[in-house]
Design a protein around this motif. Sequence first.
Motif, PDB file in Angstrom:
ATOM      1  N   LYS A 341       0.735  -1.238  -0.068  1.00  0.00           N
ATOM      2  CA  LYS A 341       0.002   0.002   0.035  1.00  0.00           C
ATOM      3  C   LYS A 341       0.953   1.103   0.090  1.00  0.00           C
ATOM      4  O   LYS A 341       1.871   1.079   0.430  1.00  0.00           O
ATOM      5  CB  LYS A 341      -0.936  -0.004   1.326  1.00  0.00           C
ATOM      6  CG  LYS A 341      -2.112  -1.055   1.203  1.00  0.00           C
ATOM      7  CD  LYS A 341      -3.023  -0.885   2.090  1.00  0.00           C
ATOM      8  CE  LYS A 341      -4.364  -1.448   1.900  1.00  0.00           C
ATOM      9  NZ  LYS A 341      -4.093  -2.855   1.644  1.00  0.00           N
ATOM     10  N   TYR A 343       1.361   4.982   1.409  1.00  0.00           N
ATOM     11  CA  TYR A 343       1.069   5.378   2.750  1.00  0.00           C
ATOM     12  C   TYR A 343       1.392   6.794   2.839  1.00  0.00           C
ATOM     13  O   TYR A 343       2.760   7.378   2.506  1.00  0.00           O
ATOM     14  CB  TYR A 343       1.829   4.754   3.825  1.00  0.00           C
ATOM     15  CG  TYR A 343       1.558   4.913   5.273  1.00  0.00           C
ATOM     16  CD1 TYR A 343       0.967   5.969   5.741  1.00  0.00           C
ATOM     17  CD2 TYR A 343       1.988   4.450   6.368  1.00  0.00           C
ATOM     18  CE1 TYR A 343       0.731   6.272   7.024  1.00  0.00           C
ATOM     19  CE2 TYR A 343       1.942   4.203   7.588  1.00  0.00           C
ATOM     20  CZ  TYR A 343       1.162   5.602   7.995  1.00  0.00           C
ATOM     21  OH  TYR A 343       0.975   5.777   9.342  1.00  0.00           O
ATOM     22  N   LYS A 360      -5.788  11.367  -1.307  1.00  0.00           N
ATOM     23  CA  LYS A 360      -6.614  10.381  -1.318  1.00  0.00           C
ATOM     24  C   LYS A 360      -7.120  10.257  -2.787  1.00  0.00           C
ATOM     25  O   LYS A 360      -7.246   9.207  -3.381  1.00  0.00           O
ATOM     26  CB  LYS A 360      -7.721  10.462  -0.394  1.00  0.00           C
ATOM     27  CG  LYS A 360      -8.605   9.169  -0.179  1.00  0.00           C
ATOM     28  CD  LYS A 360      -7.557   8.000   0.478  1.00  0.00           C
ATOM     29  CE  LYS A 360      -8.331   6.756   0.801  1.00  0.00           C
ATOM     30  NZ  LYS A 360      -7.526   5.745   0.835  1.00  0.00           N
ATOM     31  N   GLY A 363      -4.783   8.719  -5.288  1.00  0.00           N
ATOM     32  CA  GLY A 363      -4.193   7.561  -5.449  1.00  0.00           C
ATOM     33  C   GLY A 363      -3.637   7.072  -3.786  1.00  0.00           C
ATOM     34  O   GLY A 363      -3.337   5.677  -3.976  1.00  0.00           O
ATOM     35  N   ASP A 365      -3.360   5.200  -0.442  1.00  0.00           N
ATOM     36  CA  ASP A 365      -3.976   4.151   0.053  1.00  0.00           C
ATOM     37  C   ASP A 365      -4.298   4.228   1.565  1.00  0.00           C
ATOM     38  O   ASP A 365      -5.372   4.069   2.122  1.00  0.00           O
ATOM     39  CB  ASP A 365      -3.500   2.930   0.062  1.00  0.00           C
ATOM     40  CG  ASP A 365      -3.164   2.560  -1.685  1.00  0.00           C
ATOM     41  OD1 ASP A 365      -4.296   2.535  -2.212  1.00  0.00           O
ATOM     42  OD2 ASP A 365      -2.215   2.202  -2.033  1.00  0.00           O
ATOM     43  N   ILE A 366      -3.340   4.930   2.524  1.00  0.00           N
ATOM     44  CA  ILE A 366      -3.171   5.101   3.725  1.00  0.00           C
ATOM     45  C   ILE A 366      -2.909   6.519   4.076  1.00  0.00           C
ATOM     46  O   ILE A 366      -2.025   7.182   3.614  1.00  0.00           O
ATOM     47  CB  ILE A 366      -2.358   4.080   4.553  1.00  0.00           C
ATOM     48  CG1 ILE A 366      -2.194   2.764   4.019  1.00  0.00           C
ATOM     49  CG2 ILE A 366      -2.416   4.141   6.165  1.00  0.00           C
ATOM     50  CD1 ILE A 366      -1.227   1.730   4.589  1.00  0.00           C
ATOM     51  N   GLU A 393     -11.419   9.118   3.641  1.00  0.00           N
ATOM     52  CA  GLU A 393     -10.017   8.457   4.436  1.00  0.00           C
ATOM     53  C   GLU A 393     -10.512   7.020   4.758  1.00  0.00           C
ATOM     54  O   GLU A 393     -10.595   6.938   5.990  1.00  0.00           O
ATOM     55  CB  GLU A 393      -9.572   9.292   5.156  1.00  0.00           C
ATOM     56  CG  GLU A 393      -9.083  10.566   4.791  1.00  0.00           C
ATOM     57  CD  GLU A 393      -8.325  11.570   5.798  1.00  0.00           C
ATOM     58  OE1 GLU A 393      -7.231  11.394   5.884  1.00  0.00           O
ATOM     59  OE2 GLU A 393      -9.170  12.202   6.343  1.00  0.00           O
ATOM     60  N   LYS A 569       1.042   3.922  -9.382  1.00  0.00           N
ATOM     61  CA  LYS A 569       0.032   2.992  -9.624  1.00  0.00           C
ATOM     62  C   LYS A 569      -0.005   2.939 -11.043  1.00  0.00           C
ATOM     63  O   LYS A 569      -0.274   1.718 -11.560  1.00  0.00           O
ATOM     64  CB  LYS A 569      -1.299   3.311  -8.983  1.00  0.00           C
ATOM     65  CG  LYS A 569      -1.349   3.516  -7.507  1.00  0.00           C
ATOM     66  CD  LYS A 569      -2.835   3.714  -7.000  1.00  0.00           C
ATOM     67  CE  LYS A 569      -2.581   3.314  -5.443  1.00  0.00           C
ATOM     68  NZ  LYS A 569      -3.920   3.197  -4.851  1.00  0.00           N
TER      69      LYS A 569
END
Length: 685
Positions: A341, A343, A360, A363, A365-366, A393, A569
Amino acid sequence: MADSAVNETPSEGGTTEECETTGNIEANTDKTSEKESSIKEGSTETEGCETTSNIQANTEKTIAEKASSETSLVPESMIESSKVERKGEAKIKSQYLLVDYKPKIVSDYVPQETKDAMKRMITENGDDQPVSKKLRLKGRNKKRPFEKNPDASKKLCASISQEQECTFGDKCIFLHDINTFLASKPKDIGPKCYLFDKYGKCPYSFSCRFAQHHLTVEQTNLVNEELYEKQKDALSKRWLNNLDKDIQRLLWKRKYDFRKAEKFLKDMKDGKQTANNNGVSSIIEADSSDKTTDLARETNPESKMSDAVSKSTPQTLGCVTDEGLIALRPAEKKKIDFSNKLYLAPLTTVGNLPYRRICKSLGADITCSEMAMATSLLQGKTEWALLKRHPSEDLFGIQVCGSHYEPMTRCAQLIQDTCKVDFIDINCGCPIELVFQKGEGCALMGRSGRLEQIVRGMKSVLEIPLTLKMRTGIYGSKSIAHTLIPRLKLWGIDLVTIHGRSREQRYTKLADWDYIKQCSIAGKTIPIFGNGDVYSFEDANAFQSQSGVSGLMVARGALIKPWIFTEIKEQRHWDISSSERMDILRQFVHNGFEHWGSDQQGVETTRRFLLEWLSFLHRYIPVGILERVPQKINERPPYYFARDDLETLMASSNCGDWIKISEMLLGPVPDQFVFLPKHKANAYK
């Protein structure tokens, strides 16, 4: 025009020089809007927007025109000399270069002591020699001034805006006379209110800086009933994790029920007494007297902790309840699959909720909150604003910082009881001197006994994962993270993030990914994330494959170009246009209106955080201008002009040009507006 990145770090400012932006900004904006019309609406909400063929054609035409018009600025001999490799400098195509540009200092954006020094130089030497040749601005501006909140007597009472009766009556310190307020209110910024268009009702009513959109001649607030009925819940839940007033009062009075935390704290105290009676120095007593950072002096702290707690387990008598007896087993607690992921790092100041929403949408993820101090949270202070979470989120953590197990354990329980959060992160990486001197942040790496108390205490009250972020060590010559990782797993940590620099390095030099690999090998049974210098998908691929980490944390790379998550990504270099970048800024402003408000105070708060972000964004060099792709995060550009006027303006490292961009989105700055950049070098023009 030109730009030079602020050295390579946000905290260690190098001498940065800047050229003037060209042309009239308003005229340039008109030209840019023609290009924007060919971009799909809402490009910031999608991943990997592509510029259209029209934009590309216009861009090529602009490049050709600039190349021909600027020929006199870049003679062939100078172009040849510019091809010489310079250490730490990004390679830019020769047709965009400005050779031998001489920057000047703009006195509006320097601290008072620098202004005094400039006056003394002019008095002593006259105007024969420019001040910029003798005075070299370097380092950070300390004690930066910030805009104060407006006087309460000039602000309209919130109850009036919401068309309700004020519960404070005559004791209310805010203004209740609508006509008086409207007479002194600044002119509206624009004709369209984003909140009204999105929700059907603007919660800021008369105070809104776009009030003409939803105010009638009779001074009543318009409501789009059909849209409002659909969006009513979304309007009331624009963010999560608000601190309830009743809970805040309990925290103020120190009457909040910390029953879960108190059980562990009592066990710790009883364990200390038991150990002392047996003639063994307990872990608590040893830590309170141990001020050294030498880990070699510590003797098996984990066995001491387990013995102390096990010996102090109380006998249960009388009525049996499930509290404390039927606790969740480790296998029953919430698990998160962190592997592979992206972050977004917890970022002080710039890592606010509107900015995290941008990342967010592009792209990430965290996401994680800004660093919050445990003691401030327990006192119910405004630090709670940092814990707010947007519904988008979907994997969100809260980072807390502290130096003692008692407040950290209580804070962990409080956050789990009152917040919607997926994990809690312990800050062991903050290098700031004020934090370090209190034994917090990086200082915990040198006191593993105390760190164990904190981890075990927090883990005892949590049903969600507990993570930890740290650096390679305190000193550059002594990396200790790899020695802590096996113990962190034993104590209960679910994820460790390693920033490949020591506390001594701060943000200078390159991150040590070879050492991160060593840490990854040491933590085979625990997910390890790597952090440092990720600035392109090629960096991401190389760092992750070479180190073997479970995932990547992105910090400065996301501040400079938040679309880095899309690039990683989609495995491509995104040659993003100036109009697309402007769309991202516009979306940030809209997010700011939702979060901080569309009234005068909310607009100026949005402006301040936008300016802080622009201090990073200007370092980005467009892909189409680079001669060698990708740019490295530590490479600064030479002086250059970009493919259009808006892109040139965005490339400026001068604080005055950032303010111009903010005025394009938020209207003119108010009278007596003050913004001092983080780095002194941003005063060059």
